[in-house]
Write an enzyme that holds these catalytic residues in place. Structure first.
Site, PDB file in Angstrom:
ATOM      1  N   CYS A 107       0.829  -1.221   0.000  1.00 14.41           N
ATOM      2  CA  CYS A 107       0.000   0.000   0.000  1.00 14.41           C
ATOM      3  C   CYS A 107       0.858   1.264   0.000  1.00 14.41           C
ATOM      4  O   CYS A 107       0.434   2.307   0.503  1.00 14.41           O
ATOM      5  CB  CYS A 107      -0.932   0.024   1.217  1.00 14.41           C
ATOM      6  SG  CYS A 107      -1.739  -1.536   1.544  1.00 14.41           S
ATOM      7  N   PHE A 245      -4.955 -11.895  22.363  1.00 13.06           N
ATOM      8  CA  PHE A 245      -4.987 -12.231  23.798  1.00 13.06           C
ATOM      9  C   PHE A 245      -6.387 -12.034  24.388  1.00 13.06           C
ATOM     10  O   PHE A 245      -6.543 -11.475  25.481  1.00 13.06           O
ATOM     11  CB  PHE A 245      -3.965 -11.399  24.582  1.00 13.06           C
ATOM     12  CG  PHE A 245      -2.562 -11.888  24.445  1.00 13.06           C
ATOM     13  CD1 PHE A 245      -2.193 -13.143  24.912  1.00 13.06           C
ATOM     14  CD2 PHE A 245      -1.588 -11.089  23.851  1.00 13.06           C
ATOM     15  CE1 PHE A 245      -0.882 -13.595  24.792  1.00 13.06           C
ATOM     16  CE2 PHE A 245      -0.272 -11.531  23.731  1.00 13.06           C
ATOM     17  CZ  PHE A 245       0.074 -12.792  24.199  1.00 13.06           C
ATOM     18  N   ARG A 247      -8.804 -13.174  26.427  1.00 15.56           N
ATOM     19  CA  ARG A 247      -8.859 -14.185  27.492  1.00 15.56           C
ATOM     20  C   ARG A 247      -9.362 -13.546  28.783  1.00 15.56           C
ATOM     21  O   ARG A 247      -8.884 -12.473  29.166  1.00 15.56           O
ATOM     22  CB  ARG A 247      -7.480 -14.787  27.756  1.00 15.56           C
ATOM     23  CG  ARG A 247      -6.790 -15.394  26.546  1.00 15.56           C
ATOM     24  CD  ARG A 247      -5.385 -15.818  26.886  1.00 15.56           C
ATOM     25  NE  ARG A 247      -4.655 -16.295  25.713  1.00 15.56           N
ATOM     26  CZ  ARG A 247      -3.381 -16.685  25.744  1.00 15.56           C
ATOM     27  NH1 ARG A 247      -2.701 -16.622  26.890  1.00 15.56           N
ATOM     28  NH2 ARG A 247      -2.787 -17.117  24.648  1.00 15.56           N
TER      29      ARG A 247
END
Length: 273
Positions: A107, A245, A247
């Site tokens: 890009c 992550f 969690r």
């Protein structure tokens, strides 16, 4: 639950006090070799489920096809581990083209490593679809609840295509890339629009994973695992929101946070090094 995902192994377990001989479940590892127009193209080590979707998604991800309509026929020989694909318009495949790295501009921004075919098939995502932090937790929890094969074997990855409310369908495989290719194959076969969809994933967010998400065309990737630095650089360049992550009611937003509803009123503070 698919019994083709699992096999039985004799194992001696130690439970902290005693040794016990028992039978345990393990993920099946299965090689399949893909031939395109009678020429060997690649061998994938995978879980032996959704093999047609895997082959279609893999060929689309590699830039061999853009859509299943370009395929004249697919024959899967599960017993011998072969997939025979014939295209409507035969093409000469230079395997070096699909295995050599190039350094290119993504890009017009950062310089990244690509396979040559990635430069032709990676897409910048312009979707303005939004979701909330609550949606992230809800979808990740649903993926984990549905992941029976992982709970039984601990040896597979899962990928799901979702709306903000629900999982539409999911795929499992010993390889995280394979799980995404199976997902891509189903998307192509079912003619599903992905501009307002989300991918929820169990694996590490590497550069290869981000490239596959770009090729699929989804703007938001949610994972319970960690990213790599190159993965996030690519996500920033390709317009992909990466959330990792996820969690226990915690998560990290790594790229393009503008798609997360709560970020609109977030006040950024300077990070002191």
């Amino acid at each position: 639950m698919n019994n083709h995902m699992k096999g039985e192994l004799k194992v001696i377990k130690y439970d902290g006090d005693d040794l016990l001989e028992t039978i345990d479940l393990a993920a099946i590892e299965y090689p399949i070799t893909i031939y395109v127009d009678d020429e060997e193209f690649a061998t994938i080590v995978c879980s032996p489920t959704n093999l047609q979707e895997l082959v279609i998604g893999f060929l689309a991800s590699e830039g061999i096809i853009r859509h299943p309509s370009q395929i004249l026929s697919i024959e899967i020989d599960e017993n011998r581990g072969f997939a025979y694909v014939h295209l409507k318009i035969k093409q000469s495949i230079n395997k070096e083209f699909f295995s050599k790295r190039m350094i290119g501009s993504c890009c017009g921004k950062s310089r990244q490593f690509y396979f040559y075919n990635d430069a032709n098939t990676a897409k910048t995502i312009l979707s303005k679809h939004l979701l909330s932090i609550h949606d992230c937790f809800k979808l990740m929890n649903q993926l984990q609840v549905d992941s029976i094969d992982f709970r039984q074997t601990g040896g597979v990855h899962n990928a799901a295509l979702c709306t903000n409310e629900n999982i539409l369908f999911s795929c499992s495989d010993i390889g995280r890339h394979n799980a995404l290719d199976k997902l891509y194959g189903q998307i192509l076969q079912k003619h599903i629009s992905v501009k307002d969809k989300i991918v929820v994933f169990s694996g590490r967010i590497s550069s290869e994973v981000v490239l596959k998400i770009s090729k699929i065309g989804v703007g938001i990737l949610i994972s319970k695992s960690a990213p790599t630095t190159l993965g996030i650089e690519l996500a920033n360049d390709l317009g992909i929101t990466v959330i990792g992550f996820v969690r226990k009611e915690k998560l990290n937003i790594y790229s393009h946070p503008e798609r997360i509803i709560e970020v609109e009123n977030f006040s950024y503070t300077e990070i002191k090094e």
